[in-house]
Write an enzyme that holds these catalytic residues in place. Structure first.
Site, mmCIF file in Angstrom:
data_model
loop_
_atom_site.group_PDB
_atom_site.id
_atom_site.type_symbol
_atom_site.label_atom_id
_atom_site.label_comp_id
_atom_site.label_asym_id
_atom_site.label_seq_id
_atom_site.Cartn_x
_atom_site.Cartn_y
_atom_site.Cartn_z
ATOM 1 N N SER A 109 -4.992 4.893 -1.866
ATOM 2 C CA SER A 109 -5.526 3.943 -2.849
ATOM 3 C C SER A 109 -6.328 4.574 -3.968
ATOM 4 C CB SER A 109 -6.378 2.890 -2.139
ATOM 5 O OG SER A 109 -5.550 1.983 -1.453
ATOM 6 N N THR A 169 -0.869 -6.514 4.855
ATOM 7 C CA THR A 169 -1.423 -7.033 6.111
ATOM 8 C C THR A 169 -0.435 -7.901 6.865
ATOM 9 O OG1 THR A 169 -2.371 -8.990 5.028
ATOM 10 C CG2 THR A 169 -3.753 -7.013 5.150
ATOM 11 N N TYR A 199 -10.310 -7.423 -1.146
ATOM 12 C CA TYR A 199 -9.466 -6.273 -1.481
ATOM 13 C C TYR A 199 -8.008 -6.557 -1.130
ATOM 14 C CZ TYR A 199 -8.239 -1.299 -1.872
ATOM 15 O OH TYR A 199 -7.684 -0.091 -2.244
ATOM 16 N N SER A 200 -7.129 -6.389 -2.112
ATOM 17 C CA SER A 200 -5.716 -6.689 -1.916
ATOM 18 C C SER A 200 -4.852 -5.699 -2.685
ATOM 19 C CB SER A 200 -5.398 -8.114 -2.379
ATOM 20 O OG SER A 200 -4.008 -8.352 -2.348
ATOM 21 N N ASN A 201 -4.000 -4.977 -1.979
ATOM 22 C CA ASN A 201 -3.078 -4.042 -2.631
ATOM 23 C C ASN A 201 -2.129 -4.750 -3.590
ATOM 24 O OD1 ASN A 201 -3.559 -1.267 -1.399
ATOM 25 N ND2 ASN A 201 -3.389 -2.517 0.444
ATOM 26 N N GLY A 332 -8.869 6.624 -0.233
ATOM 27 C CA GLY A 332 -7.434 6.408 -0.135
ATOM 28 C C GLY A 332 -6.968 6.610 1.291
#
Length: 379
Positions: A109, A169, A199-201, A332
């Site tokens: 990340s 997730t 938090y969200s990719n 990350g």
């Protein structure tokens, strides 16, 4: 010609110099070098390494003025590298787990800081606005699904306040997906509260799509053009779907010990695809925080954490250490690799450390290592 008294004094002076040298205590090792082995012992990592970068003007005599800005660019930074690997009876295995300074690894990340920097550069060029709703740039993606109704802005994506679920997730979290598939997977999951930090990719997958729509180039190509090439980050790349790491590289392991060095990074995309090196990440964050990549207004926005209730800026987050110092950076995590970069606000001091496994058995060790680097007098 020297007289007799002078000639007799020379051996005495040499003797005194030698005695002074012998009695002088050896230079103390950096506190991080004493702390690093804990990542292997208590943290249970196969190997760990760090590379610290310090601008020379931050180590001048206390009270002495810094050199003028026009001289800073000509000064070479100071570097400190340290590594440690878990002792093993199998000598060949021990060599395989050792981390070397120049080797490539998956940065997870930390990719988000690069993506956020490109988006803010485009905002500075007035090619987009952070207040733009996503659907302005990706109308085809928004049409006919829940994303259209939510209308998150680019600012909400950058600060993780969009309310979009994290597609990693769900049941397909470890499956390589196209960006469109990742977004649709997220929309099928329960949403979080818009305006609240979560938090969200998925947010950064969408930002990668926006970069392509605005520039006509992929986020990888645009980041290379704007950041990687100008900063000469020769060890940094976006592998796409390539499963191998560039040489030199070591091995990567899950916490259970499975070798996952070969990995399809499409599982992460614009949220975590990057491959880099310790030196490149130190250089990147130093350049970013010293203002080489963003104008002052955009850098100020990047460091503003109010939208995310103090948790996150835009591709960066702060951490206040026990001594009161606040450092900025990102971590990350991707299968087989955990990385953390932190830097002072002025970019003068930067530390990147990594382990070749998914996570530390004792997460508190990360804060301990940062304190050793950035807190004066830390043990």
């Amino acid at each position: 010609m020297p007289n007799t008294r002078t000639l007799l004094a020379i051996p005495l002076a040499v003797t005194l110099i030698c005695l002074a040298s012998a009695s002088a205590p050896p230079a103390a090792k950096p506190a991080t070098e004493a702390t690093l082995p804990l990542l292997v012992t208590r943290g249970k990592a196969p190997a760990a390494a760090l590379l610290a970068r310090e601008a020379p003007w931050s180590t001048t005599v206390p009270g002495a003025p810094d050199p003028p800005p026009d001289r800073r660019a000509t000064q070479r930074p100071l570097w400190h590298f340290a590594h440690v690997n878990r002792p093993t009876a199998d000598k060949s295995d021990g060599d395989a787990t050792r981390i070397r300074r120049a080797e490539h690894f998956r940065a997870g990340s930390i990719t988000k800081t690069f993506i956020a920097t490109v988006v803010l550069q485009l905002a500075a060029e007035h090619r987009l606005s952070l207040s733009d709703p996503v659907k302005r740039h990706l109308p085809g993606l928004a049409r006919g699904n829940a994303l259209d109704g939510r209308a998150p802005t680019l600012r909400a994506l950058l600060t993780h306040t969009s309310g979009l679920a994290d597609h990693t997730t769900g049941p397909r979290g470890l499956v390589p997906l196209t960006p469109t598939q990742a977004v649709r997977t997220a929309l099928a999951l329960p949403a979080t509260t818009p305006g609240r930090w979560s938090y969200s990719n998925t947010n950064y997958v969408l930002l990668g799509m926006v970069i392509k729509q605005v520039t006509g180039r992929s986020y990888a190509a645009e980041t290379a053009r704007r950041i990687i090439t100008p900063l000469r980050l020769s060890g940094t790349s976006f592998p796409g779907t390539r499963t191998t790491l560039p040489p030199p590289h070591g091995r990567a392991y899950t916490t259970g010990g499975r070798d996952v060095t070969a990995l399809n990074p499409a599982v992460a995309g614009a949220a975590g695809e990057l491959i880099s090196t310790l030196a490149d990440l130190d250089r990147f964050y130093a350049a970013l925080l010293t203002g080489r990549l963003l104008p002052v207004p955009q850098l100020r926005q990047m460091l503003n954490t109010r939208a995310a209730q103090g948790h996150y800026g835009m591709g960066l987050f702060p951490e206040k250490l026990p001594c009161g110092t606040t450092v900025w950076g990102h971590n990350g995590r991707i299968s087989g690799s955990y990385v953390r970069t932190a830097a002072t606000r002025d970019g003068d001091r930067v530390l990147t450390f990594r382990v070749n496994t998914d996570r530390l058995a004792d997460p508190a060790l990360e804060r301990t290592l940062l304190a050793a680097q950035f807190c004066p007098g830390a043990p």
